[in-house]
Design a protein around this motif. Structure first.
Motif, PDB file in Angstrom:
ATOM      1  N   ASP A  24      71.106  35.318  33.409  1.00  0.00           N
ATOM      2  CA  ASP A  24      71.864  34.309  32.672  1.00  0.00           C
ATOM      3  C   ASP A  24      70.994  33.463  31.740  1.00  0.00           C
ATOM      4  O   ASP A  24      70.998  32.235  31.793  1.00  0.00           O
ATOM      5  N   ASP A  25      70.216  34.116  30.916  1.00  0.00           N
ATOM      6  CA  ASP A  25      69.515  33.455  29.809  1.00  0.00           C
ATOM      7  C   ASP A  25      69.098  34.549  28.836  1.00  0.00           C
ATOM      8  O   ASP A  25      69.143  35.736  29.173  1.00  0.00           O
ATOM      9  N   PRO A  26      68.725  34.197  27.613  1.00  0.00           N
ATOM     10  CA  PRO A  26      68.430  35.230  26.612  1.00  0.00           C
ATOM     11  C   PRO A  26      67.321  36.206  27.024  1.00  0.00           C
ATOM     12  O   PRO A  26      67.431  37.400  26.742  1.00  0.00           O
ATOM     13  N   LEU A  27      66.286  35.722  27.698  1.00  0.00           N
ATOM     14  CA  LEU A  27      65.208  36.627  28.116  1.00  0.00           C
ATOM     15  C   LEU A  27      65.646  37.511  29.281  1.00  0.00           C
ATOM     16  O   LEU A  27      65.405  38.713  29.292  1.00  0.00           O
ATOM     17  N   GLY A  28      66.284  36.903  30.274  1.00  0.00           N
ATOM     18  CA  GLY A  28      66.737  37.668  31.428  1.00  0.00           C
ATOM     19  C   GLY A  28      67.791  38.698  31.082  1.00  0.00           C
ATOM     20  O   GLY A  28      67.832  39.792  31.655  1.00  0.00           O
ATOM     21  N   ALA A  29      68.645  38.370  30.125  1.00  0.00           N
ATOM     22  CA  ALA A  29      69.701  39.301  29.717  1.00  0.00           C
ATOM     23  C   ALA A  29      69.118  40.587  29.142  1.00  0.00           C
ATOM     24  O   ALA A  29      69.738  41.646  29.223  1.00  0.00           O
ATOM     25  N   GLN A  30      67.904  40.505  28.592  1.00  0.00           N
ATOM     26  CA  GLN A  30      67.257  41.689  28.017  1.00  0.00           C
ATOM     27  C   GLN A  30      66.632  42.596  29.075  1.00  0.00           C
ATOM     28  O   GLN A  30      66.426  43.778  28.822  1.00  0.00           O
ATOM     29  N   ARG A  31      66.310  42.045  30.242  1.00  0.00           N
ATOM     30  CA  ARG A  31      65.553  42.851  31.204  1.00  0.00           C
ATOM     31  C   ARG A  31      66.284  43.150  32.511  1.00  0.00           C
ATOM     32  O   ARG A  31      65.856  44.018  33.262  1.00  0.00           O
ATOM     33  N   GLN A  87      52.478  30.905  44.735  1.00  0.00           N
ATOM     34  CA  GLN A  87      52.971  31.201  43.390  1.00  0.00           C
ATOM     35  C   GLN A  87      54.487  31.103  43.452  1.00  0.00           C
ATOM     36  O   GLN A  87      55.119  31.712  44.329  1.00  0.00           O
ATOM     37  N   ILE A  88      55.091  30.335  42.547  1.00  0.00           N
ATOM     38  CA  ILE A  88      56.546  30.240  42.487  1.00  0.00           C
ATOM     39  C   ILE A  88      57.009  30.913  41.204  1.00  0.00           C
ATOM     40  O   ILE A  88      56.445  30.686  40.133  1.00  0.00           O
ATOM     41  N   GLU A  89      57.979  31.773  41.325  1.00  0.00           N
ATOM     42  CA  GLU A  89      58.505  32.544  40.194  1.00  0.00           C
ATOM     43  C   GLU A  89      60.022  32.648  40.338  1.00  0.00           C
ATOM     44  O   GLU A  89      60.586  32.314  41.378  1.00  0.00           O
ATOM     45  N   ALA A  90      60.651  33.157  39.288  1.00  0.00           N
ATOM     46  CA  ALA A  90      62.095  33.447  39.290  1.00  0.00           C
ATOM     47  C   ALA A  90      62.907  32.234  39.725  1.00  0.00           C
ATOM     48  O   ALA A  90      63.849  32.341  40.508  1.00  0.00           O
ATOM     49  N   VAL A  91      62.540  31.073  39.212  1.00  0.00           N
ATOM     50  CA  VAL A  91      63.262  29.845  39.520  1.00  0.00           C
ATOM     51  C   VAL A  91      64.504  29.793  38.635  1.00  0.00           C
ATOM     52  O   VAL A  91      64.402  29.843  37.415  1.00  0.00           O
ATOM     53  N   ARG A  92      65.649  29.714  39.268  1.00  0.00           N
ATOM     54  CA  ARG A  92      66.896  29.653  38.512  1.00  0.00           C
ATOM     55  C   ARG A  92      67.879  28.713  39.203  1.00  0.00           C
ATOM     56  O   ARG A  92      67.957  28.665  40.430  1.00  0.00           O
ATOM     57  N   VAL A  93      68.636  28.014  38.390  1.00  0.00           N
ATOM     58  CA  VAL A  93      69.754  27.208  38.849  1.00  0.00           C
ATOM     59  C   VAL A  93      70.987  27.774  38.168  1.00  0.00           C
ATOM     60  O   VAL A  93      70.963  28.066  36.965  1.00  0.00           O
ATOM     61  N   SER A  94      72.068  27.931  38.909  1.00  0.00           N
ATOM     62  CA  SER A  94      73.290  28.480  38.320  1.00  0.00           C
ATOM     63  C   SER A  94      73.779  27.561  37.204  1.00  0.00           C
ATOM     64  O   SER A  94      73.574  26.343  37.232  1.00  0.00           O
ATOM     65  N   ALA A  95      74.421  28.146  36.215  1.00  0.00           N
ATOM     66  CA  ALA A  95      74.867  27.402  35.034  1.00  0.00           C
ATOM     67  C   ALA A  95      75.723  26.195  35.411  1.00  0.00           C
ATOM     68  O   ALA A  95      75.606  25.132  34.799  1.00  0.00           O
ATOM     69  N   ASP A 127      57.481  31.762  30.567  1.00  0.00           N
ATOM     70  CA  ASP A 127      57.409  32.342  29.236  1.00  0.00           C
ATOM     71  C   ASP A 127      57.285  31.241  28.195  1.00  0.00           C
ATOM     72  O   ASP A 127      57.975  30.216  28.275  1.00  0.00           O
ATOM     73  N   LYS A 128      56.422  31.432  27.224  1.00  0.00           N
ATOM     74  CA  LYS A 128      56.233  30.435  26.163  1.00  0.00           C
ATOM     75  C   LYS A 128      57.501  30.224  25.345  1.00  0.00           C
ATOM     76  O   LYS A 128      57.626  29.232  24.635  1.00  0.00           O
ATOM     77  N   GLN A 129      58.458  31.148  25.458  1.00  0.00           N
ATOM     78  CA  GLN A 129      59.734  31.019  24.753  1.00  0.00           C
ATOM     79  C   GLN A 129      60.719  30.109  25.490  1.00  0.00           C
ATOM     80  O   GLN A 129      61.876  30.013  25.089  1.00  0.00           O
ATOM     81  N   ARG A 130      60.248  29.465  26.552  1.00  0.00           N
ATOM     82  CA  ARG A 130      61.101  28.558  27.331  1.00  0.00           C
ATOM     83  C   ARG A 130      60.532  27.129  27.273  1.00  0.00           C
ATOM     84  O   ARG A 130      60.060  26.599  28.277  1.00  0.00           O
ATOM     85  N   PRO A 131      60.586  26.486  26.118  1.00  0.00           N
ATOM     86  CA  PRO A 131      59.986  25.144  26.001  1.00  0.00           C
ATOM     87  C   PRO A 131      60.623  24.104  26.919  1.00  0.00           C
ATOM     88  O   PRO A 131      59.929  23.225  27.424  1.00  0.00           O
ATOM     89  N   ARG A 132      61.930  24.199  27.161  1.00  0.00           N
ATOM     90  CA  ARG A 132      62.573  23.231  28.067  1.00  0.00           C
ATOM     91  C   ARG A 132      62.073  23.402  29.492  1.00  0.00           C
ATOM     92  O   ARG A 132      61.884  22.410  30.209  1.00  0.00           O
ATOM     93  N   MET A 149      47.512  35.682  30.995  1.00  0.00           N
ATOM     94  CA  MET A 149      47.629  36.882  30.178  1.00  0.00           C
ATOM     95  C   MET A 149      48.332  37.955  30.986  1.00  0.00           C
ATOM     96  O   MET A 149      48.222  37.993  32.201  1.00  0.00           O
ATOM     97  N   LYS A 150      49.037  38.848  30.285  1.00  0.00           N
ATOM     98  CA  LYS A 150      49.727  39.963  30.924  1.00  0.00           C
ATOM     99  C   LYS A 150      49.469  41.216  30.128  1.00  0.00           C
ATOM    100  O   LYS A 150      49.269  41.165  28.906  1.00  0.00           O
ATOM    101  N   ARG A 151      49.520  42.307  30.823  1.00  0.00           N
ATOM    102  CA  ARG A 151      49.462  43.622  30.169  1.00  0.00           C
ATOM    103  C   ARG A 151      50.562  44.475  30.768  1.00  0.00           C
ATOM    104  O   ARG A 151      50.576  44.724  31.983  1.00  0.00           O
ATOM    105  N   LYS A 152      51.509  44.870  29.967  1.00  0.00           N
ATOM    106  CA  LYS A 152      52.582  45.753  30.452  1.00  0.00           C
ATOM    107  C   LYS A 152      51.991  47.111  30.791  1.00  0.00           C
ATOM    108  O   LYS A 152      51.181  47.650  30.048  1.00  0.00           O
ATOM    109  N   LEU A 153      52.412  47.646  31.920  1.00  0.00           N
ATOM    110  CA  LEU A 153      51.925  48.944  32.379  1.00  0.00           C
ATOM    111  C   LEU A 153      52.939  50.041  32.154  1.00  0.00           C
ATOM    112  O   LEU A 153      52.580  51.215  32.188  1.00  0.00           O
ATOM    113  N   THR A 154      54.198  49.668  31.976  1.00  0.00           N
ATOM    114  CA  THR A 154      55.246  50.646  31.668  1.00  0.00           C
ATOM    115  C   THR A 154      56.135  50.051  30.592  1.00  0.00           C
ATOM    116  O   THR A 154      56.179  48.845  30.399  1.00  0.00           O
TER     117      THR A 154
END
Length: 155
Positions: A24-31, A87-95, A127-132, A149-154
């Motif tokens: 439920d966001d522009p980046l997540g919708a792509q992946r 490490q905390i990741e995938a933090v989301r609050v429902s709309a 992601d740097k595309q998430r300024p808020r 830094m990241k390097r995509k492997l696939t």
């Protein structure tokens, strides 16, 4: 403060709600692939997470409904004299619950969990595309002390 929040480890039955929040966001919708039934890749990933004692995929319920989620990973290190970091990741609050303080309460809980486990630091990437999101994390006391830094492997 939002009353009646419940924190618990996610179950397989929670996956559709979790994946919906991740998508439920522009980046997540792509992946993400929000399909019914969910693709097996999510079930396999969940199985790895639930069977690893260093992983906590948490859901946050408000009045019995899932309102948020986050994933904590506990990382043992040799640095800091054999310290443990979280490490905390995938933090989301429902709309429906955004902008009401739920994210702050979720982080307070995550900080408490990391402290209980003996971690010396709680770190995250965003992601740097998430300024808020970056502004939110900074308001909680997180500082951009390292360059990630990241390097995509696939593809």
């Amino acid at each position: 403060m939002i009353p009646d929040l419940t924190y618990r480890l996610a179950t397989e039955a929670d996956l559709p709600a979790i994946i919906a929040m991740l998508a439920d966001d522009p980046l997540g919708a792509q992946r993400e692939r929000l399909e019914t039934p969910l693709p097996d890749c999510y079930l396999r990933a969940f199985d790895r997470i639930k069977n690893d004692p260093n992983q906590e995929l948490t859901v946050v319920e408000l009045n019995g409904a899932i309102a948020g989620t986050f994933h904590l990973t506990f990382l043992p290190y040799l640095t800091h004299q054999g310290g443990l970091r979280a490490q905390i990741e995938a933090v989301r609050v429902s709309a429906a619950h955004r902008g009401k303080g739920l994210g702050t309460q979720m982080f307070n809980y995550a900080i408490e969990r990391a402290t209980e486990k003996g971690c010396y630091v709680l770190q995250l990437t965003t992601d740097k595309q998430r300024p808020r999101a970056i502004q939110f994390y900074e308001s909680l006391g997180f500082k951009a002390t390292h360059e990630g830094m990241k390097r995509k492997l696939t593809s």
